[in-house]
Design a protein around this motif. Structure first.
Motif, PDB file in Angstrom:
ATOM      1  N   GLY A 150      61.256  35.759 173.423  1.00  0.00           N
ATOM      2  CA  GLY A 150      61.847  36.423 174.368  1.00  0.00           C
ATOM      3  C   GLY A 150      61.767  37.981 174.612  1.00  0.00           C
ATOM      4  N   ARG A 151      60.813  38.462 173.611  1.00  0.00           N
ATOM      5  CA  ARG A 151      60.701  39.952 173.249  1.00  0.00           C
ATOM      6  C   ARG A 151      59.213  40.358 173.179  1.00  0.00           C
ATOM      7  N   PRO A 152      59.006  41.529 174.112  1.00  0.00           N
ATOM      8  CA  PRO A 152      57.558  41.741 173.904  1.00  0.00           C
ATOM      9  C   PRO A 152      56.983  42.516 172.403  1.00  0.00           C
ATOM     10  N   PHE A 153      55.775  42.256 172.262  1.00  0.00           N
ATOM     11  CA  PHE A 153      55.134  42.878 170.864  1.00  0.00           C
ATOM     12  C   PHE A 153      55.832  42.419 169.649  1.00  0.00           C
ATOM     13  N   VAL A 154      55.950  41.036 169.388  1.00  0.00           N
ATOM     14  CA  VAL A 154      56.760  40.589 168.182  1.00  0.00           C
ATOM     15  C   VAL A 154      55.633  40.007 167.183  1.00  0.00           C
ATOM     16  N   GLY A 155      54.405  39.840 167.602  1.00  0.00           N
ATOM     17  CA  GLY A 155      53.425  39.002 166.738  1.00  0.00           C
ATOM     18  C   GLY A 155      52.719  40.082 165.945  1.00  0.00           C
ATOM     19  N   ALA A 156      51.550  39.624 165.501  1.00  0.00           N
ATOM     20  CA  ALA A 156      50.862  40.527 164.857  1.00  0.00           C
ATOM     21  C   ALA A 156      50.429  42.001 165.468  1.00  0.00           C
ATOM     22  N   ALA A 157      49.983  41.956 166.751  1.00  0.00           N
ATOM     23  CA  ALA A 157      49.715  43.176 167.439  1.00  0.00           C
ATOM     24  C   ALA A 157      51.058  43.986 167.559  1.00  0.00           C
ATOM     25  N   GLY A 158      52.203  43.326 167.666  1.00  0.00           N
ATOM     26  CA  GLY A 158      53.370  43.980 167.810  1.00  0.00           C
ATOM     27  C   GLY A 158      53.697  44.642 166.381  1.00  0.00           C
ATOM     28  N   LYS A 159      53.455  44.194 165.198  1.00  0.00           N
ATOM     29  CA  LYS A 159      53.569  44.801 164.166  1.00  0.00           C
ATOM     30  C   LYS A 159      52.409  46.058 164.006  1.00  0.00           C
ATOM     31  N   LEU A 160      51.413  45.955 164.295  1.00  0.00           N
ATOM     32  CA  LEU A 160      50.465  47.002 164.434  1.00  0.00           C
ATOM     33  C   LEU A 160      50.854  48.283 165.132  1.00  0.00           C
ATOM     34  N   LEU A 161      51.480  47.770 166.463  1.00  0.00           N
ATOM     35  CA  LEU A 161      51.995  48.802 167.360  1.00  0.00           C
ATOM     36  C   LEU A 161      53.216  49.642 166.669  1.00  0.00           C
TER      37      LEU A 161
END
Length: 191
Positions: free
Chosen positions: A55-66
Motif C-alpha cells: 500500500g506504498r509507492p516505490f517500495v520495490g527495486a525501482a523504489g530503492k533506486l529512486l
C-alpha cells in the motif's frame, strides 16, 4: 474544510474506489506518501506487485533506486511526495489503460492541489503523457522544464527503465542534477 479533513476525504475516496476494473484485483490502493507540503513531487505510472502488497509507492527495486538517486542530490525521501497516475495495480504490471488513468486523474489533481509543490517530476512515459504532454516522447523531452500554472515540470526516465537499461542512467543523473539546481533556485528565490 481544513487540509487534514480534505486529505482524509481523499484517502477515503481512493480506498473505497471501485470505478474501474482494477479495484477487483487489488490488494491495496496506493494513494501516495511523503511530505504533504513538499516542494518536490514525483509522479510515476502505478503500483507494482510490492506496492500493491504494502500500500506504498516505490517500495520495490525501482523504489530503492529512486531513494539512491534522491540521496545523490541530497534530498531525503521523507521531504518529497511520491504518487502515481493510477492508484491500483494493473494485472501483470501492464501500462494503465486510458480509461483507468482518466478515472484516477482527479485523485492525482487533488493531491497536487493539496500539496502545492513547486516542482513536479514525471517518472516515465505514462506520467509524462497524462501530466505534461500526451503526444511527447520521453526520449525527446526528458530533462526539459515546462512551466505551467505555477509549477515547474520535467519528465525523466522511470527508475524501472533504468534497471532494464542501465545505459540511460547517465541521462537520468543529469536530470536529477537539474532537479537539484531547480530546488536550490526556488529556495533562493523564497529567501
Amino acid at each position: 474544510m481544513d487540509r487534514e479533513a480534505l486529505w482524509n476525504q481523499l484517502e477515503e475516496a481512493v480506498v473505497h474506489c471501485n470505478r474501474c476494473n482494477l479495484a477487483r484485483s487489488r490488494t491495496n490502493t496506493v494513494l501516495g506518501e511523503g511530505n504533504r507540503q513538499a516542494r518536490l513531487m514525483f509522479i510515476g505510472e502505478g503500483p507494482g506487485r510490492n506496492e500493491d502488497l504494502m500500500g506504498r509507492p516505490f517500495v520495490g527495486a525501482a523504489g530503492k533506486l529512486l531513494d539512491k538517486m534522491l540521496e545523490a542530490i541530497d534530498v531525503r525521501r521523507e521531504d518529497v511526495y511520491i504518487a502515481n497516475i493510477i492508484k491500483c495495480r494493473p494485472p501483470n504490471n501492464r501500462v494503465p489503460k486510458e480509461d483507468e488513468a482518466k478515472i484516477c486523474l482527479p485523485y492525482l489533481r487533488r493531491q497536487v492541489y493539496l500539496i502545492k509543490p513547486k516542482i513536479i517530476v514525471c517518472l516515465g512515459a505514462t506520467a509524462l503523457h497524462y501530466v505534461i504532454d500526451k503526444d511527447a516522447r520521453i526520449t525527446a523531452v526528458r530533462g526539459n522544464w515546462v512551466e505551467r500554472k505555477g509549477y515547474y515540470m520535467m519528465a525523466t526516465y522511470h527508475p524501472a527503465a533504468l534497471l532494464r537499461d542501465p545505459a540511460k542512467k547517465y541521462e537520468a543523473w543529469e536530470d536529477f542534477k537539474n532537479i537539484r539546481d531547480k530546488l536550490i533556485d526556488i529556495k533562493s528565490a523564497k529567501e
